[in-house]
Design a protein around this motif. Sequence first.
Motif, short mmCIF file in Angstrom:
data_model
loop_
_atom_site.label_atom_id
_atom_site.label_comp_id
_atom_site.label_asym_id
_atom_site.label_seq_id
_atom_site.Cartn_x
_atom_site.Cartn_y
_atom_site.Cartn_z
N ILE A 421 7.45 1.23 8.47
CA ILE A 421 8.75 0.71 8.64
C ILE A 421 9.42 0.71 7.54
N LYS A 422 9.13 0.83 6.20
CA LYS A 422 9.93 0.94 5.02
C LYS A 422 10.51 2.53 5.07
N LEU A 423 9.30 3.27 5.64
CA LEU A 423 9.92 4.71 5.62
C LEU A 423 11.08 4.95 6.59
N PHE A 424 11.17 4.31 7.84
CA PHE A 424 11.71 4.48 8.83
C PHE A 424 13.13 3.75 8.68
N THR A 425 13.31 2.89 7.89
CA THR A 425 14.32 2.15 7.62
C THR A 425 14.93 2.57 6.28
N GLY A 426 14.63 3.70 5.73
CA GLY A 426 15.29 4.27 4.48
C GLY A 426 15.15 3.45 3.15
N LYS A 427 13.59 2.84 3.11
CA LYS A 427 13.57 2.25 1.97
C LYS A 427 12.14 2.73 1.25
N PHE A 428 12.14 3.98 1.23
CA PHE A 428 11.17 4.86 0.65
C PHE A 428 10.73 4.52 -0.66
N LYS A 429 11.62 4.26 -1.43
CA LYS A 429 11.59 3.72 -2.86
C LYS A 429 10.92 2.52 -3.12
N GLU A 430 10.73 1.83 -2.16
CA GLU A 430 10.08 0.40 -2.37
C GLU A 430 8.63 0.37 -2.19
N ILE A 431 8.06 1.63 -1.59
CA ILE A 431 6.68 1.70 -1.29
C ILE A 431 5.89 2.03 -2.61
N THR A 432 5.17 1.13 -3.22
CA THR A 432 4.43 1.56 -4.41
C THR A 432 3.27 2.27 -4.32
N GLY A 433 2.65 2.87 -5.39
CA GLY A 433 1.56 3.69 -5.25
C GLY A 433 0.49 3.02 -4.53
N ILE A 434 0.06 1.69 -4.90
CA ILE A 434 -0.91 0.98 -4.30
C ILE A 434 -0.86 0.90 -2.82
N MET A 435 0.44 0.83 -2.42
CA MET A 435 0.79 0.81 -1.06
C MET A 435 0.26 2.02 -0.27
N TRP A 436 0.72 3.09 -1.12
CA TRP A 436 0.52 4.45 -0.47
C TRP A 436 -1.04 4.71 -0.43
N ILE A 437 -1.78 4.32 -1.28
CA ILE A 437 -3.03 4.49 -1.46
C ILE A 437 -3.78 3.81 -0.30
N CYS A 438 -3.35 2.19 -0.13
CA CYS A 438 -3.86 1.77 1.16
C CYS A 438 -3.52 2.33 2.37
N PHE A 439 -2.10 2.63 2.53
CA PHE A 439 -1.72 3.64 3.89
C PHE A 439 -2.61 4.71 4.22
N VAL A 440 -2.98 5.45 3.15
CA VAL A 440 -3.59 6.88 3.45
C VAL A 440 -5.19 6.38 3.73
N LEU A 441 -5.70 5.33 3.05
CA LEU A 441 -7.16 4.67 3.19
C LEU A 441 -7.21 4.52 4.76
N PHE A 442 -6.23 3.54 5.16
CA PHE A 442 -6.22 2.95 6.59
C PHE A 442 -6.11 3.73 7.50
N GLY A 443 -5.14 5.01 7.20
CA GLY A 443 -4.95 6.04 8.17
C GLY A 443 -6.04 6.72 8.42
N LEU A 444 -6.88 7.26 7.50
CA LEU A 444 -7.99 7.88 7.61
C LEU A 444 -9.09 7.02 8.51
N ARG A 445 -9.01 5.70 8.27
CA ARG A 445 -9.94 4.87 8.90
C ARG A 445 -9.45 4.84 10.66
N ILE A 446 -8.35 4.94 10.75
CA ILE A 446 -7.77 4.90 12.24
C ILE A 446 -8.24 6.32 12.97
N TRP A 447 -8.06 7.22 11.89
CA TRP A 447 -8.45 8.51 12.68
C TRP A 447 -9.88 8.62 13.00
N THR A 448 -10.74 8.03 12.21
CA THR A 448 -12.11 8.11 12.45
C THR A 448 -12.45 7.21 13.88
N LEU A 449 -11.38 6.48 14.27
CA LEU A 449 -11.69 5.59 15.43
C LEU A 449 -11.49 6.51 16.50
N MET A 450 -10.36 7.38 16.43
CA MET A 450 -10.08 7.95 17.80
C MET A 450 -10.98 8.79 18.44
#
Length: 450
Positions: A421-450
């Motif tokens: 939602i931050k990405l699609f609402t134009g608030k890219f700069k508010e996404i911290t490094g920690i949240m990017w790490i969490c996003f990638v980690l859980f994104g990979l998790r969803i991929w393994t569940l497909m």
Amino acid sequence: MEKFFKLKENNTDVRTEVTAGVTTFLAMVYILAVNPNILSAAGMDSAAIFTATAISAAFATLIMAFYANYPVALASGMGLNAYFAYSVCIPMAEQGINDPWKIALAAVLCEGIVFILLSFTNFREKLVNEIPQNLKTGITAGIGMFIALVGLKGAGIVIGSESTLVDMGHVGTPQFVLAVVGFIIIAVLNHYNVQGHILIGILATWILGMIAQAVGWYQVDVEAGVFSLFPSFHGGFLPSKMNFFSFDFAWIGGHVVEFITIIFSFLFVDIFDTVGTLIGVASKGGLLDEEGKLPRAKQALLADAIGTCAGACMGTSTVTSYVESSAGVVAGGRTGLTSLTTGVLFILALFLSPIFLAIPGFATTPALLWVGLLMVSSIKNLDFDSDVADAVAGFLAFIMMPFTYSIANGIMFGMISWVLIKLFTGKFKEITGIMWICFVLFGLRIWTLM
């Protein structure tokens, strides 16, 4: 004791500290009855869990006493034990994996090791500070809902239904009635500030259950999983053997992403539990410095992390600081002598295993509901009028835990939705490094569940 624990410096004395330690023990000893009930759902032996719970609680609490000198007690964490059993082990068992609890224990061990390493860095502060407050609130409340659902299911108050997904169980069963009565007992005792109200509620429910069995209302049916409520002393009072170093690392090779996700979920909840508890207890006891920081924070966090590793080696889920320690602080506890007292009492409780192990699941339901109530109450701090990403993330974390029967799913959907939602609402700069790490980690998790 005066010199070691610095009693005068903290305006306390031996009698006050010992009284506070007993108070803390009474406030949290319910875990000796609840933890075996929860972790046994993972296929583990209840007696071994009881022993591991008591010894790991004593060990970690004594480390806190002697190393950090704080009146904080530790034991297997509520929420973390539910995640261990219901979000990790049961789904693995359904996939045909034998003894999944050995894999879960390996994850707890690794989480503890990571926590130890992070205690020497500022990563934990970044994790705590950079996760949106709404998301943290939603996660806490969601865990409360999940714990409450586990309790309701254990007493047959909530049952499965093909037509409506869930339904209310039979109101006339002793398990249903007594669980509700026990919850009301805890609520009334809490109103009158009775120390140990959760333990008293569990014991009262159990005793009423034994009376129900004696008069024939509660019918024992071993084949149906309905066991006698009277304790058996045939095995004596000696503690059962623990599942020492029962780790399974072989499974990890083909499931690296899934294993890392499990570790991260344990670590995430553990860090927030620990930091929140330490700050809360310290605030109530006036132990924070002038800047609002916790002196000897590193020692306290290390005690928690070491306790987690030790607990995994002994055969129990994540050991963490208990917010019930605030009961001892209110009673005057200010130093590690309070924790020393609590730790010694956990060791003595080892020899009461026949009693704790006879307490049925429906008698621990009132405790689970009460803990759930305390955690869900944080939902009042969730700001639904804030940034849409914050509101949606907190909401999803809150609802996905009970409705998907998984704490990890709640954390995962909350974090992924926030970043998107931050990405699609134009608030890219508010996404911290920690949240990017969490996003990638859980994104990979969803991929393994497909």
